[in-house]
Scaffold this active site. Sequence first.
Site, PDB file in Angstrom:
ATOM      1  N   ASP A 479      10.749 -43.080   9.262  1.00  0.00           N
ATOM      2  CA  ASP A 479      12.013 -43.288   8.101  1.00  0.00           C
ATOM      3  C   ASP A 479      13.280 -42.683   8.648  1.00  0.00           C
ATOM      4  OD1 ASP A 479      12.818 -42.612   5.425  1.00  0.00           O
ATOM      5  OD2 ASP A 479      11.597 -40.955   5.041  1.00  0.00           O
ATOM      6  N   ASP A 549      12.608 -46.755  -2.536  1.00  0.00           N
ATOM      7  CA  ASP A 549      12.243 -45.529  -3.371  1.00  0.00           C
ATOM      8  C   ASP A 549      12.010 -45.445  -4.931  1.00  0.00           C
ATOM      9  OD1 ASP A 549      11.839 -44.528  -0.840  1.00  0.00           O
ATOM     10  OD2 ASP A 549      13.321 -42.391  -1.171  1.00  0.00           O
TER      11      ASP A 549
END
Length: 742
Positions: A479, A549
């Site tokens: 990430d 997301d």
Amino acid sequence: MGITWQEGQRLFRLDTPNTTYLIGVVDKEGFLGHVYYGRRLEDTAGAEELLRILEAPFTPESNDRERASFMDSFPWEYSAHGVGDFRESSVRVRDRNGCSAVMLTYVSHEIRSGKPPLKGLPATFGGEEQTQTLEITCEDRVLGLRAILSYSVFRDTDAIARSVRFENIGGSELWLEKALSCCLDMDDPGLDAITLHGSWARERHMERKPVGHGKFSVSTLRGASSHQEHPFMALLTSGANQDQGEVYGFHLVYSGNFLIQAEVNQFDSVRVVAGINPEDFSWKLEPGEAFQTPEVILTYSAQGLGAMTRSLHDLYRNHLIRSPYLHKKRPILINNWEATYFDFDEKKLLAIAQESAALGIEMLVMDDGWFGGRCDDSRALGDWQVNEEKLKGGLGKLVEQVNALGMKFGIWFEPEMISEESELYRAHPDWALEVPGRTRTRSRNQYILDISRREVRDHIMERMFAVLHSANIEYVKWDMNRSLTDLGSVALPPDRMGELYHRYVLGVYEMQERLISEFPDLLLENCSGGGGRFDPGMLYYSPQIWCSDDTDAIERLTIQESTAMLYPLSAIGAHVSVCPNHTVGRNTPFETRGYVALAGTFGYELDVTKLSAEDRALVSGQISVYHRFHDLVREGDYFRLASYQENKSFDCFQICDREKEKSLVFYTQVLSRPNRRSRILRLKGLDERAVYRILTVDMNSGTLTEDTGRLVSGAVLMWGGMRLENFTGDFRSRLYYLEKAE
Ligand code: DGJ
């Protein structure tokens, strides 16, 4: 496929299956001009006329009085700077006198089989049988600068990969202040541009607009390819659509600051340039040193956007993604992020794993919060040791227990970042990027590690490797949760500080290369606060990237449509999550969430222990559907039938196998319509002479239901259309399976 030098016409000819690209060398001066890029030419006789050097202002050799006019109108293959071409330059170099002019002219060329790798950079590849490369060496003798313009073509795909390598062949230092990867000049037939824009949770929304006089660009200075703009531009003839019209695509294989720009000038010609954003970029070249630009992919389609999409999908599947998982079924994963956020321990994870295993889910991914003192997003980035207070018994024990359930185990890292509240920061405060005298800019409470420095990269990799060697970990989610600021490194001298952004990106690439070399069987998934670094550069390291997301099925229709315009579905990370959706608060049927996630890598991101019996039953159905169709979704040809972004009403796309034996039609009705008849949509990619049986996929049972009498010819389906039964209800999907009848 082929590259030839046509001596008589002084033309380089580059052919892909359906396209031709021509470059001309103007005799005496050695100017390199762009002659043609478009549909494949059987014969190129007379093509050199397209350079217009036989009309006023003529070349400087025959009319030096109008040198500037020539410079400013000639279609350059790689534009110069400061010598009379007032359009966008491709390169700018500061010399020791402080001057910045550059003029590169032809010196020699080489045509070779295969495609050499680009040192330190992701790039497309192909064997000697599959690819061919043209390297044109140009020089600016005043500067002592050599530029090698590289063009590779692919036997099986309509794409050309371009990049440039600069070498300082003089005796003095030089500073590259701009070093773009390509330039393409052509007459403007009246073009539209398609570009992708967005933000966090709203990535890659498509925009189409006419390109007028002046400059139109997409770019970023965020240090990553970004949520906001995508390193892609398509130029289309104005009526072009999915199936018709001409399309030129430009896609950068790069993950940092970029610029792609189209400029229409006084003579109605268009210049496209693409490469590293020149703002905040400079690179010092000592005598003997070299600089390699990233690669840009050029595609041309005479059959609309759909053909461009399929060329890019093929290129990325066959010539960019290297993972052993490329053609393999990806394990169905469950990620605990939306299920627990930071609030978990080994008991919660094991409960999720047990329930998941019973449903047929194949891998547990432990997301953010397992290391150091990480109980929220304000601390511990950089402290890559397992938090044994949270995970009692340690990681080894947890992974063994998960494995004992028959599941694989995956883990989350954010290797490029550092929290001020961390052991790492206390030991090495100077490892965070910082501009002397300025307060660092926090974002998500965190700072950026100076991974341009080898010792910083070494430390992080060593910590990651220790964790990954300590247990049977088969997947990593990498990430990156903030944009770059504070561009200062204690390790760089002032005249190299402009290298920092690019050195950062090179650092990311080097770290990921080390990771996949150390763990060749690892399934790596890239992520950046969702889809903030979803680009071809990252695909070179990981076969899949977390797309957004935003896991809401309806928001995802838009995001996944644009993402799939460029990337194969096998690259698009997509999960079923809980409702009301955590980002938009919308309720959508569990079934629909499944259909949308099935058009990606497929997995879950919810607390499966809290599912209703009804939804749990649907999980089993979805899993059977995934097992039945994963190869078709991963390997098939993609056809867009209708765009929810355009029609604001419904979404529809189709996947066909190469043999035209079977096909899937994904259909989502966003809002139900009163008093309507069935919808008829023309299918694509089928065999006109064949007859197909149409089956509906029942998501409850994971089985196929045959509607009576639904045997329809390929010709009817493609030219008449397929009838999609009307149904009521918002946010509802259907999945149809077509197979050739005996
Ligand atoms: C952003 C990612 O996109 C999410 O999936 C999750 O991993 C969080 N970061 C964790 O901090």
